[in-house]
Structure formats: structure tokens, C-alpha cells
Design a protein around this motif. Structure first.
Motif, PDB file in Angstrom:
ATOM      1  N   ILE A 109     100.268 -52.554  81.145  1.00  0.00           N
ATOM      2  CA  ILE A 109     101.036 -53.651  80.544  1.00  0.00           C
ATOM      3  C   ILE A 109     102.472 -53.229  80.250  1.00  0.00           C
ATOM      4  CG2 ILE A 109     101.283 -55.086  78.477  1.00  0.00           C
ATOM      5  CD1 ILE A 109      99.231 -56.110  80.468  1.00  0.00           C
ATOM      6  N   ASN A 110     102.647 -52.043  79.667  1.00  0.00           N
ATOM      7  CA  ASN A 110     103.992 -51.556  79.338  1.00  0.00           C
ATOM      8  C   ASN A 110     104.834 -51.353  80.596  1.00  0.00           C
ATOM      9  OD1 ASN A 110     103.364 -51.585  76.616  1.00  0.00           O
ATOM     10  ND2 ASN A 110     102.780 -49.412  76.566  1.00  0.00           N
ATOM     11  N   ARG A 111     104.206 -50.802  81.625  1.00  0.00           N
ATOM     12  CA  ARG A 111     104.927 -50.579  82.883  1.00  0.00           C
ATOM     13  C   ARG A 111     105.365 -51.894  83.504  1.00  0.00           C
ATOM     14  NH1 ARG A 111     102.768 -50.837  87.710  1.00  0.00           N
ATOM     15  NH2 ARG A 111     100.656 -50.366  87.001  1.00  0.00           N
ATOM     16  N   LEU A 112     104.474 -52.874  83.521  1.00  0.00           N
ATOM     17  CA  LEU A 112     104.806 -54.176  84.111  1.00  0.00           C
ATOM     18  C   LEU A 112     105.879 -54.904  83.302  1.00  0.00           C
ATOM     19  CD1 LEU A 112     101.237 -55.434  85.137  1.00  0.00           C
ATOM     20  CD2 LEU A 112     103.048 -54.574  86.633  1.00  0.00           C
ATOM     21  N   ASN A 113     105.783 -54.855  82.002  1.00  0.00           N
ATOM     22  CA  ASN A 113     106.772 -55.528  81.147  1.00  0.00           C
ATOM     23  C   ASN A 113     108.161 -54.911  81.276  1.00  0.00           C
ATOM     24  OD1 ASN A 113     105.137 -57.547  80.105  1.00  0.00           O
ATOM     25  ND2 ASN A 113     104.439 -56.295  78.372  1.00  0.00           N
ATOM     26  N   LYS A 114     108.234 -53.599  81.474  1.00  0.00           N
ATOM     27  CA  LYS A 114     109.528 -52.937  81.647  1.00  0.00           C
ATOM     28  C   LYS A 114     110.222 -53.362  82.944  1.00  0.00           C
ATOM     29  CE  LYS A 114     108.579 -48.765  78.936  1.00  0.00           C
ATOM     30  NZ  LYS A 114     108.372 -47.290  78.986  1.00  0.00           N
ATOM     31  N   SER A 115     109.418 -53.771  83.918  1.00  0.00           N
ATOM     32  CA  SER A 115     109.982 -54.177  85.211  1.00  0.00           C
ATOM     33  C   SER A 115     110.265 -55.676  85.279  1.00  0.00           C
ATOM     34  CB  SER A 115     109.011 -53.803  86.341  1.00  0.00           C
ATOM     35  OG  SER A 115     107.842 -54.603  86.282  1.00  0.00           O
ATOM     36  N   LYS A 116     110.031 -56.373  84.218  1.00  0.00           N
ATOM     37  CA  LYS A 116     110.135 -57.835  84.174  1.00  0.00           C
ATOM     38  C   LYS A 116     111.555 -58.331  84.466  1.00  0.00           C
ATOM     39  CE  LYS A 116     109.058 -61.667  81.013  1.00  0.00           C
ATOM     40  NZ  LYS A 116     108.548 -61.987  79.641  1.00  0.00           N
ATOM     41  N   LYS A 117     111.656 -59.297  85.386  1.00  0.00           N
ATOM     42  CA  LYS A 117     112.942 -59.924  85.729  1.00  0.00           C
ATOM     43  C   LYS A 117     112.769 -61.441  85.786  1.00  0.00           C
ATOM     44  CE  LYS A 117     114.628 -55.984  88.411  1.00  0.00           C
ATOM     45  NZ  LYS A 117     115.139 -55.522  89.742  1.00  0.00           N
ATOM     46  N   GLU A 118     113.865 -62.149  85.565  1.00  0.00           N
ATOM     47  CA  GLU A 118     113.821 -63.617  85.540  1.00  0.00           C
ATOM     48  C   GLU A 118     114.591 -64.218  86.712  1.00  0.00           C
ATOM     49  OE1 GLU A 118     115.326 -64.980  81.853  1.00  0.00           O
ATOM     50  OE2 GLU A 118     113.925 -63.816  80.628  1.00  0.00           O
ATOM     51  N   LYS A 119     114.110 -65.365  87.166  1.00  0.00           N
ATOM     52  CA  LYS A 119     114.830 -66.148  88.173  1.00  0.00           C
ATOM     53  C   LYS A 119     114.862 -67.612  87.741  1.00  0.00           C
ATOM     54  CE  LYS A 119     114.464 -63.460  92.422  1.00  0.00           C
ATOM     55  NZ  LYS A 119     114.147 -63.499  93.876  1.00  0.00           N
ATOM     56  N   GLU A 120     116.031 -68.227  87.924  1.00  0.00           N
ATOM     57  CA  GLU A 120     116.215 -69.614  87.518  1.00  0.00           C
ATOM     58  C   GLU A 120     115.764 -70.580  88.618  1.00  0.00           C
ATOM     59  OE1 GLU A 120     117.083 -70.484  84.591  1.00  0.00           O
ATOM     60  OE2 GLU A 120     117.710 -68.540  83.783  1.00  0.00           O
ATOM     61  N   GLU A 121     115.675 -71.853  88.258  1.00  0.00           N
ATOM     62  CA  GLU A 121     115.212 -72.906  89.163  1.00  0.00           C
ATOM     63  C   GLU A 121     116.035 -72.976  90.449  1.00  0.00           C
ATOM     64  OE1 GLU A 121     114.320 -77.732  89.044  1.00  0.00           O
ATOM     65  OE2 GLU A 121     115.320 -76.734  87.364  1.00  0.00           O
ATOM     66  N   SER A 122     117.354 -72.750  90.343  1.00  0.00           N
ATOM     67  CA  SER A 122     118.240 -72.858  91.506  1.00  0.00           C
ATOM     68  C   SER A 122     117.922 -71.817  92.576  1.00  0.00           C
ATOM     69  CB  SER A 122     119.698 -72.708  91.070  1.00  0.00           C
ATOM     70  OG  SER A 122     119.913 -71.463  90.435  1.00  0.00           O
ATOM     71  N   GLU A 123     117.231 -70.748  92.203  1.00  0.00           N
ATOM     72  CA  GLU A 123     116.911 -69.676  93.140  1.00  0.00           C
ATOM     73  C   GLU A 123     115.534 -69.842  93.775  1.00  0.00           C
ATOM     74  OE1 GLU A 123     118.153 -65.637  91.597  1.00  0.00           O
ATOM     75  OE2 GLU A 123     118.013 -66.735  89.705  1.00  0.00           O
ATOM     76  N   LEU A 124     114.795 -70.851  93.335  1.00  0.00           N
ATOM     77  CA  LEU A 124     113.377 -70.948  93.681  1.00  0.00           C
ATOM     78  C   LEU A 124     113.051 -72.199  94.490  1.00  0.00           C
ATOM     79  CD1 LEU A 124     112.229 -70.014  90.079  1.00  0.00           C
ATOM     80  CD2 LEU A 124     112.491 -68.474  92.025  1.00  0.00           C
ATOM     81  N   ASP A 125     112.145 -72.050  95.462  1.00  0.00           N
ATOM     82  CA  ASP A 125     111.730 -73.179  96.297  1.00  0.00           C
ATOM     83  C   ASP A 125     110.316 -72.968  96.834  1.00  0.00           C
ATOM     84  OD1 ASP A 125     111.505 -75.383  97.887  1.00  0.00           O
ATOM     85  OD2 ASP A 125     112.948 -74.723  99.400  1.00  0.00           O
ATOM     86  N   LEU A 126     109.315 -73.255  96.005  1.00  0.00           N
ATOM     87  CA  LEU A 126     107.916 -73.062  96.379  1.00  0.00           C
ATOM     88  C   LEU A 126     107.501 -73.939  97.547  1.00  0.00           C
ATOM     89  CD1 LEU A 126     105.141 -71.833  95.826  1.00  0.00           C
ATOM     90  CD2 LEU A 126     104.769 -73.631  94.138  1.00  0.00           C
TER      91      LEU A 126
END
Length: 239
Positions: free
Chosen positions: A151-168
Motif C-alpha cells: 500500500i505504501n509503495r503504491l501510494n508513493k507512486s500515485k499520480k493524477e490526470k484530469e478529464e482533458s487528458e482522458l478518453d475511455l
């Protein structure tokens, strides 16, 4: 059926930079295996997008009988939910438990997973809620307890992306187009191979037929005829 508050997805792809989501906010994590991409939608509304635009290669994770994140593993083509690496399964389980309001408080929980294609969504269901087409395809991981190291390892690598960057939706459409093109190419190659094999078979049969015709027992001697007389004898009788 299940209800969730967030969503986590792990993908395996040869081109990770080309995968995006159509959501307001997505949190990405780095897996212990760099070729895997982990991400989590912000809330249950993004879960709906993940359910709607999932891929046939996806496998879905959830805490059993509790509200939790939706976790997906995108497998390479040809692989199945039965062959997911243990390390990836563990990461999915940890992220799912950690992103469950009630599950994170429990000493241990049961995590379930199933192919994305087995998810069943009906109009009467709440946002983020799903059931299954076939319960036999649902796998249970029992007694999943918190692993702080993961959990600690994954949380340290956490990054965010906004709606404008995403297209499912667009990514799913591109995936389907690519599959159609690949199938067409495979069909063309298959027909080509079949044609070549047929031509080889015909050539072999022709060679066999020619050899059969040229056998001594199937040929007339240029010296003796059927009645045993020579050509000279036949010629004398004729005159």
C-alpha cells in the motif's frame, strides 16, 4: 450484486501511454512490474465508465459483499483471468481493500474477481452496481489482510490526470478497430497459405500421375507388341 465508491484498474499493454479514461479525475499507480499500469477512478460515477467501456482483456476485482473500489487487470491477448500473475492479484486485492470504506477497517476481507465480460449491468441497478452472468466464473481470494509495504509503495507512486487528458470511449473504439484490422490481416494470410498449400497438393498429384504413366509396365515396348511380335515382323506381315 455489488456497490462501489471508487475504482482501481491495472492494465498490461505494449503502449501504455496510449491508454486513457473519460473521467473527471483518475489516480495512477506504478506496479511492481513496470509494464503494468494501475489506476483508480475518483468515485462511483467513474466506475460506470469503467464498466461501460471495459475491454475483453479486462478482469474485474471487488471486495465481496462490501462497498469498495472496482479493480481491473488488463491482460495481454490470449491470456485469461485464470493466469493472472500472483503479484498483480495481490496489488489488486490491496488497492481494493484499502479503497473500501468498511473493508479498510476489517482485519481481513474476501476479494472476488471475474472477467469484465461476465459483469452484468441492468437499468434498475444503482450507479456503480453490477452482478454477474455466470457465478462459476467468479474467483474468491479469502482472508486478504492489509499489506503496508504494498500500500505504501503504491501510494508513493500515485499520480493524477484530469478529464482533458482522458478518453475511455475513444480508447475502446481504437482497440476494436485494431482488432478488426488484425483479424482481416490474419484472414488474408490464412487464405494465402491455404492457396499455396492447395497448389502444392495439385503439383504433387500431377507428379504422381506423371510417374505412374511413365512406369515400364504401363508403357508399350518399341520392340515388342502385345502378341510378342517385333516391329520387323509386324512390318513384314503388313506387306
Amino acid at each position: 450484486s455489488t456497490q462501489s465508491t471508487g475504482s482501481v484498474v491495472i492494465f498490461l499493454t505494449n503502449e501504455p501511454s496510449h491508454f486513457h479514461l473519460l473521467c473527471k479525475m483518475v489516480f495512477f499507480f506504478t506496479s511492481i512490474k513496470p509494464e503494468y499500469i494501475l489506476y483508480m477512478g475518483k468515485d462511483k460515477f467513474e466506475n460506470e465508465k469503467l464498466i461501460e467501456f471495459g475491454w475483453p482483456e479486462d478482469v474485474w476485482f471487488h471486495v465481496d459483499n462490501l462497498s469498495s473500489a472496482h479493480v481491473y487487470v488488463r491482460l495481454p491477448r490470449g491470456h485469461t483471468y485464470e493466469t493472472i500473475p500472483k503479484e498483480v492479484v495481490e496489488e489488486c486485492c490491496q488497492l481494493t481493500k484499502h479503497n473500501s470504506i468498511q473493508g479498510v477497517k476489517e482485519s481481513s476481507v474476501t476479494i472476488i474477481y471475474t472477467p469484465w465480460s461476465n459483469l452484468k449491468k441492468e437499468p434498475t441497478m444503482d450507479v456503480g452496481q453490477v452482478s454477474f452472468h455466470d457465478n462459476k466464473k467468479v474467483v474468491k481470494c479469502k482472508n486478504v489482510s492489509r499489506n503496508n509495504t504494498i500500500i505504501n509503495r503504491l501510494n508513493k507512486s500515485k499520480k493524477e490526470k484530469e478529464e482533458s487528458e482522458l478518453d475511455l470511449k475513444g480508447e475502446r473504439e481504437n482497440r476494436d478497430k485494431q482488432e478488426i484490422n488484425e483479424r482481416k490481416a490474419m484472414d488474408i494470410e490464412k487464405r494465402k497459405v491455404e492457396k499455396e498449400n492447395k497448389e502444392k497438393e495439385i503439383k504433387i498429384e500431377e507428379e504422381k500421375s506423371y510417374k505412374n504413366i511413365m512406369r515400364v509396365e504401363n508403357m508399350k515396348s518399341n520392340r515388342l507388341y502385345d502378341d510378342g511380335r517385333s516391329a520387323n515382323e509386324i512390318e513384314e506381315d503388313f506387306f
